[in-house]
Design a protein around this motif. Sequence first.
Motif, mmCIF file in Angstrom:
data_model
loop_
_atom_site.group_PDB
_atom_site.id
_atom_site.type_symbol
_atom_site.label_atom_id
_atom_site.label_comp_id
_atom_site.label_asym_id
_atom_site.label_seq_id
_atom_site.Cartn_x
_atom_site.Cartn_y
_atom_site.Cartn_z
ATOM 1 N N GLY A 150 4.213 33.559 -7.067
ATOM 2 C CA GLY A 150 4.321 34.420 -5.509
ATOM 3 C C GLY A 150 5.647 34.375 -4.581
ATOM 4 N N VAL A 151 7.297 34.381 -5.777
ATOM 5 C CA VAL A 151 8.595 34.363 -5.409
ATOM 6 C C VAL A 151 8.890 35.687 -5.877
ATOM 7 C CG1 VAL A 151 10.992 32.752 -5.209
ATOM 8 C CG2 VAL A 151 8.739 31.984 -5.634
ATOM 9 N N ALA A 202 10.482 42.539 3.474
ATOM 10 C CA ALA A 202 9.330 43.793 2.711
ATOM 11 C C ALA A 202 8.667 43.254 1.729
ATOM 12 C CB ALA A 202 10.107 45.218 2.942
ATOM 13 N N PHE A 203 9.371 43.095 0.555
ATOM 14 C CA PHE A 203 8.647 42.742 -0.268
ATOM 15 C C PHE A 203 7.808 41.792 -0.630
ATOM 16 C CE2 PHE A 203 12.585 44.932 -2.905
ATOM 17 C CZ PHE A 203 11.914 46.133 -3.378
ATOM 18 N N VAL A 204 7.863 40.621 0.541
ATOM 19 C CA VAL A 204 6.952 39.215 0.050
ATOM 20 C C VAL A 204 5.127 40.486 1.404
ATOM 21 C CG1 VAL A 204 6.407 37.578 1.522
ATOM 22 C CG2 VAL A 204 8.413 37.406 0.390
ATOM 23 N N GLY A 224 -2.110 41.759 -2.192
ATOM 24 C CA GLY A 224 -2.861 40.912 -2.837
ATOM 25 C C GLY A 224 -2.848 40.253 -4.630
ATOM 26 N N LEU A 225 -1.099 39.815 -4.499
ATOM 27 C CA LEU A 225 -0.416 39.921 -5.512
ATOM 28 C C LEU A 225 -0.482 38.216 -5.729
ATOM 29 C CD1 LEU A 225 2.070 42.761 -5.802
ATOM 30 C CD2 LEU A 225 -0.298 42.981 -6.887
ATOM 31 N N LYS A 263 -0.085 33.077 0.051
ATOM 32 C CA LYS A 263 1.471 32.887 0.378
ATOM 33 C C LYS A 263 2.990 33.267 -0.896
ATOM 34 C CE LYS A 263 -0.325 27.779 0.894
ATOM 35 N NZ LYS A 263 -0.032 26.383 0.928
ATOM 36 N N ALA A 264 3.396 33.624 -0.410
ATOM 37 C CA ALA A 264 4.337 34.209 -1.110
ATOM 38 C C ALA A 264 5.543 34.083 -0.722
ATOM 39 C CB ALA A 264 4.534 35.801 -0.895
#
Length: 65
Positions: A9-10, A27-29, A36-37, A42-43
């Motif tokens: 998730g990073v 934007a990527f986060v 739902g990736l 949490k990301a």
Amino acid sequence: MFTWPNYAGVVNDSHFVTRDRMGRTMAFVARALKDGLTSGGKAWGVGVEEGGGSLFLDKNGTATA
């Protein structure tokens, strides 16, 4: 990029300050969360820059710059 459980998730972004990439990283986060990736909803974003810094991630998932 990595298959480390504590790094899931990073989003990594290089040349963070030089290329003013805060918006790009966020934007990527946000997209990872929306699609739902990530697990647990949490990301995290890690922006890195040249200059000799490092980020240490221990076995408990605690990061130290």
